[in-house]
Motif scaffolding. Structure first.
Motif, PDB file in Angstrom:
ATOM      1  N   ALA A 193      -0.077   8.554 -15.266  1.00 23.15           N
ATOM      2  CA  ALA A 193       0.059   9.994 -15.017  1.00 23.15           C
ATOM      3  C   ALA A 193       1.445  10.308 -14.451  1.00 23.15           C
ATOM      4  O   ALA A 193       2.036  11.338 -14.798  1.00 23.15           O
ATOM      5  CB  ALA A 193      -1.042  10.467 -14.070  1.00 23.15           C
ATOM      6  N   LEU A 194       1.985   9.429 -13.622  1.00 20.97           N
ATOM      7  CA  LEU A 194       3.323   9.663 -13.065  1.00 20.97           C
ATOM      8  C   LEU A 194       4.391   9.656 -14.158  1.00 20.97           C
ATOM      9  O   LEU A 194       5.427  10.295 -14.040  1.00 20.97           O
ATOM     10  CB  LEU A 194       3.658   8.593 -12.013  1.00 20.97           C
ATOM     11  N   GLU A 195       4.084   8.938 -15.233  1.00 20.27           N
ATOM     12  CA  GLU A 195       5.035   8.847 -16.342  1.00 20.27           C
ATOM     13  C   GLU A 195       5.027  10.112 -17.200  1.00 20.27           C
ATOM     14  O   GLU A 195       6.063  10.530 -17.697  1.00 20.27           O
ATOM     15  CB  GLU A 195       4.599   7.684 -17.235  1.00 20.27           C
ATOM     16  N   ARG A 255       3.076  12.147  -6.977  1.00 18.04           N
ATOM     17  CA  ARG A 255       3.755  11.073  -6.229  1.00 18.04           C
ATOM     18  C   ARG A 255       3.582  11.285  -4.716  1.00 18.04           C
ATOM     19  O   ARG A 255       3.306  10.346  -3.977  1.00 18.04           O
ATOM     20  CB  ARG A 255       5.240  11.012  -6.608  1.00 18.04           C
ATOM     21  N   LYS A 256       3.710  12.547  -4.305  1.00 17.52           N
ATOM     22  CA  LYS A 256       3.548  12.870  -2.871  1.00 17.52           C
ATOM     23  C   LYS A 256       2.138  12.491  -2.397  1.00 17.52           C
ATOM     24  O   LYS A 256       1.957  11.903  -1.338  1.00 17.52           O
ATOM     25  CB  LYS A 256       3.778  14.373  -2.655  1.00 17.52           C
ATOM     26  N   ILE A 257       1.141  12.862  -3.229  1.00 19.75           N
ATOM     27  CA  ILE A 257      -0.251  12.592  -2.838  1.00 19.75           C
ATOM     28  C   ILE A 257      -0.502  11.084  -2.747  1.00 19.75           C
ATOM     29  O   ILE A 257      -1.040  10.598  -1.762  1.00 19.75           O
ATOM     30  CB  ILE A 257      -1.247  13.219  -3.852  1.00 19.75           C
ATOM     31  N   LEU A 273       0.841  -1.202   0.000  1.00 19.80           N
ATOM     32  CA  LEU A 273       0.000   0.000   0.000  1.00 19.80           C
ATOM     33  C   LEU A 273       0.875   1.250   0.000  1.00 19.80           C
ATOM     34  O   LEU A 273       1.955   1.250   0.608  1.00 19.80           O
ATOM     35  CB  LEU A 273      -0.914   0.014   1.233  1.00 19.80           C
ATOM     36  N   TYR A 274       0.414   2.274  -0.683  1.00 23.37           N
ATOM     37  CA  TYR A 274       1.113   3.562  -0.804  1.00 23.37           C
ATOM     38  C   TYR A 274       2.458   3.432  -1.524  1.00 23.37           C
ATOM     39  O   TYR A 274       3.287   4.318  -1.421  1.00 23.37           O
ATOM     40  CB  TYR A 274       1.285   4.240   0.576  1.00 23.37           C
ATOM     41  N   GLU A 275       2.677   2.312  -2.212  1.00 21.01           N
ATOM     42  CA  GLU A 275       3.894   2.188  -3.025  1.00 21.01           C
ATOM     43  C   GLU A 275       3.473   2.191  -4.491  1.00 21.01           C
ATOM     44  O   GLU A 275       2.459   1.573  -4.840  1.00 21.01           O
ATOM     45  CB  GLU A 275       4.608   0.852  -2.733  1.00 21.01           C
ATOM     46  N   VAL A 276       4.273   2.849  -5.336  1.00 25.75           N
ATOM     47  CA  VAL A 276       3.919   2.900  -6.758  1.00 25.75           C
ATOM     48  C   VAL A 276       4.419   1.620  -7.433  1.00 25.75           C
ATOM     49  O   VAL A 276       5.620   1.366  -7.463  1.00 25.75           O
ATOM     50  CB  VAL A 276       4.561   4.124  -7.445  1.00 25.75           C
ATOM     51  N   PRO A 277       3.491   0.785  -7.947  1.00 21.11           N
ATOM     52  CA  PRO A 277       3.953  -0.444  -8.595  1.00 21.11           C
ATOM     53  C   PRO A 277       4.492  -0.169  -9.999  1.00 21.11           C
ATOM     54  O   PRO A 277       4.128   0.835 -10.625  1.00 21.11           O
ATOM     55  CB  PRO A 277       2.677  -1.289  -8.677  1.00 21.11           C
ATOM     56  N   THR A 278       5.366  -1.050 -10.485  1.00 16.09           N
ATOM     57  CA  THR A 278       5.737  -0.980 -11.900  1.00 16.09           C
ATOM     58  C   THR A 278       4.537  -1.501 -12.686  1.00 16.09           C
ATOM     59  O   THR A 278       3.629  -2.131 -12.111  1.00 16.09           O
ATOM     60  CB  THR A 278       6.943  -1.888 -12.195  1.00 16.09           C
ATOM     61  N   LEU A 279       4.573  -1.297 -13.989  1.00 19.53           N
ATOM     62  CA  LEU A 279       3.479  -1.806 -14.816  1.00 19.53           C
ATOM     63  C   LEU A 279       3.363  -3.331 -14.655  1.00 19.53           C
ATOM     64  O   LEU A 279       2.261  -3.881 -14.543  1.00 19.53           O
ATOM     65  CB  LEU A 279       3.750  -1.439 -16.287  1.00 19.53           C
ATOM     66  N   GLY A 280       4.520  -4.001 -14.588  1.00 18.68           N
ATOM     67  CA  GLY A 280       4.531  -5.463 -14.431  1.00 18.68           C
ATOM     68  C   GLY A 280       3.914  -5.895 -13.112  1.00 18.68           C
ATOM     69  O   GLY A 280       3.131  -6.847 -13.072  1.00 18.68           O
ATOM     70  N   GLU A 281       4.254  -5.161 -12.046  1.00 20.92           N
ATOM     71  CA  GLU A 281       3.686  -5.500 -10.730  1.00 20.92           C
ATOM     72  C   GLU A 281       2.177  -5.270 -10.714  1.00 20.92           C
ATOM     73  O   GLU A 281       1.408  -6.064 -10.150  1.00 20.92           O
ATOM     74  CB  GLU A 281       4.352  -4.655  -9.627  1.00 20.92           C
ATOM     75  N   TYR A 282       1.745  -4.187 -11.365  1.00 20.05           N
ATOM     76  CA  TYR A 282       0.304  -3.901 -11.451  1.00 20.05           C
ATOM     77  C   TYR A 282      -0.415  -5.051 -12.170  1.00 20.05           C
ATOM     78  O   TYR A 282      -1.435  -5.560 -11.713  1.00 20.05           O
ATOM     79  CB  TYR A 282       0.081  -2.571 -12.191  1.00 20.05           C
ATOM     80  N   THR A 288      -3.087   2.436  -8.840  1.00 17.88           N
ATOM     81  CA  THR A 288      -3.521   1.691 -10.018  1.00 17.88           C
ATOM     82  C   THR A 288      -3.038   2.351 -11.326  1.00 17.88           C
ATOM     83  O   THR A 288      -2.358   3.362 -11.313  1.00 17.88           O
ATOM     84  CB  THR A 288      -5.065   1.554 -10.006  1.00 17.88           C
ATOM     85  N   LEU A 289      -3.481   1.772 -12.444  1.00 23.81           N
ATOM     86  CA  LEU A 289      -2.953   2.180 -13.750  1.00 23.81           C
ATOM     87  C   LEU A 289      -3.073   3.675 -14.098  1.00 23.81           C
ATOM     88  O   LEU A 289      -2.106   4.240 -14.625  1.00 23.81           O
ATOM     89  CB  LEU A 289      -3.597   1.308 -14.853  1.00 23.81           C
ATOM     90  N   PRO A 290      -4.217   4.326 -13.820  1.00 22.91           N
ATOM     91  CA  PRO A 290      -4.268   5.760 -14.171  1.00 22.91           C
ATOM     92  C   PRO A 290      -3.136   6.540 -13.500  1.00 22.91           C
ATOM     93  O   PRO A 290      -2.564   7.458 -14.112  1.00 22.91           O
ATOM     94  CB  PRO A 290      -5.636   6.203 -13.639  1.00 22.91           C
ATOM     95  N   VAL A 291      -2.794   6.173 -12.259  1.00 24.63           N
ATOM     96  CA  VAL A 291      -1.714   6.872 -11.545  1.00 24.63           C
ATOM     97  C   VAL A 291      -0.360   6.511 -12.163  1.00 24.63           C
ATOM     98  O   VAL A 291       0.486   7.395 -12.387  1.00 24.63           O
ATOM     99  CB  VAL A 291      -1.720   6.497 -10.043  1.00 24.63           C
TER     100      VAL A 291
END
Ligand code: FPP
Ligand code: MG
Length: 318
Positions: A243-245, A254-256, A154-163, A237-240
């Protein structure tokens, strides 16, 4: 488009019986009935319907034999949602109060367990054989691993593969198992079983991608869930990811998302990017793969219904 409108006569002739038998499956105990009947008021019955469609997609499989497994699939799904709502501390699901909100987590765990046990009773009493039991057991193990994976990051940004690994475990394997089970019980050949499984996997990936979009941009009155719920609870999830990319405001975003605070600002940042189109394009590509995997040997009417189910997945609003 309404999901039910997409179903052909195979599905509609099964739907009333399915509802009746779901009701019957929770009728042995007064408290269980009171607690569970509202849980089954909503829901698309996507999983049992996929199973029933696949079970009748080439050979006819008698309703009397298929129905207990169809009910079991909906019970397992509902059990997993009851437990998921405890994990997520959700107050509402399908527009109604969740079991944990109504009765507390202790009782809600037991309601989920009851539904889960009832599902396996139906399977055990109807002699589907080892392959069916094994497919169901693997499906539930995967659901658990997917949920654990999500909760541990939770609260960690997954890679596309992890997602993708997560949505495969959480959702796609369930839909693919429903299709696979339909193909197994109706004794389709090995290649057809694998093709229908691949159809279900792609359907499931598209389904979860759209679900993740709806979490940000869906109409709360239609989805029955509050907007931005995933982000608030730390599920990225994917939209984030997209958007981070691409966003100039990626550092703020990223902070949010790593704090779960100020979700409305995150939604605005995501909306200013191509994330929605990006997610829809990905979902549509999975729907296309699902369609391509439909075996050519299927009855035309059922193949058409399975294609319409695929279209419904990307067009849905809830
Ligand atoms: C909803 O996902 C939940 C799941 C897809 C599966 C949850 C699985 C478990 C709790 C483990 C399995 C337990 C049993 C008894 C079978 P979501 O949180 O993305 O969707 P939501 O927004 O609808 O809650
Ligand atoms: Mg949830």
């Amino acid at each position: 488009m309404n999901f039910m409108a997409a179903l052909n006569e195979v599905a509609s002739k099964n739907l009333c019986v399915l509802e009746e038998q779901i009701r019957e499956s929770i009728s042995e105990d007064t408290f269980i009935f009171e607690a569970c009947a509202p849980l089954f008021k909503g829901g698309k019955r996507l999983r049992p319907m996929l199973f029933l469609l696949c079970a009748n997609s080439k050979n006819d499989f008698p309703q009397k034999k298929s129905m207990p497994l169809a009910v079991a699939l909906e019970l397992i799904h509902t059990a997993s949602l009851v437990h998921d709502d405890i994990i997520d501390s959700s107050k509402k699901r399908r527009g109604v109060e969740t079991s944990n909100s109504k009765y507390g987590a202790q009782i809600a765990v037991l309601i989920g367990d009851y539904l889960f046990a009832k599902a396996f009773q139906l399977v055990a009493e109807n002699n589907y054989g080892a392959e069916v039991s094994s497919t169901l057991s693997k499906l539930v193990k995967n659901l658990c691993v997917g949920e654990i994976m999500q909760d541990r990051s939770l609260y960690e940004v997954p890679t596309l593969g992890e997602y993708y690994t997560r949505i495969n475990l959480k959702t796609a394997i369930f839909l693919s198992s429903c299709c696979r089970l339909g193909a197994i019980v109706s004794e389709m050949d090995k290649r057809e079983v694998e093709n229908l499984t691949a159809y279900g996997t792609n359907l499931g990936l598209a389904f979860q991608i759209i679900d993740d979009l709806l979490d940000f941009f869906g109409d709360e009155k239609i989805t029955g869930k509050p907007r931005g719920g995933d982000l608030k609870s730390g599920v990225i999830t994917l939209p984030v990811i997209r958007a981070l990319e691409v966003s100039d405001e990626a550092p703020t975003l990223r902070k949010i998302v790593t704090s779960g605070k100020d979700v409305d600002a995150a939604i605005k940042i995501i909306q200013a990017t191509d994330a929605v189109d990006y997610c829809r394009t990905r979902a549509e590509a999975h729907i296309e793969s699902a369609r391509v995997n439909l075996p050519l040997t299927l009855k035309t009417s059922v193949a058409l219904a399975l294609e319409q189910v695929a279209d419904f997945i990307v067009d849905r609003t809830r």
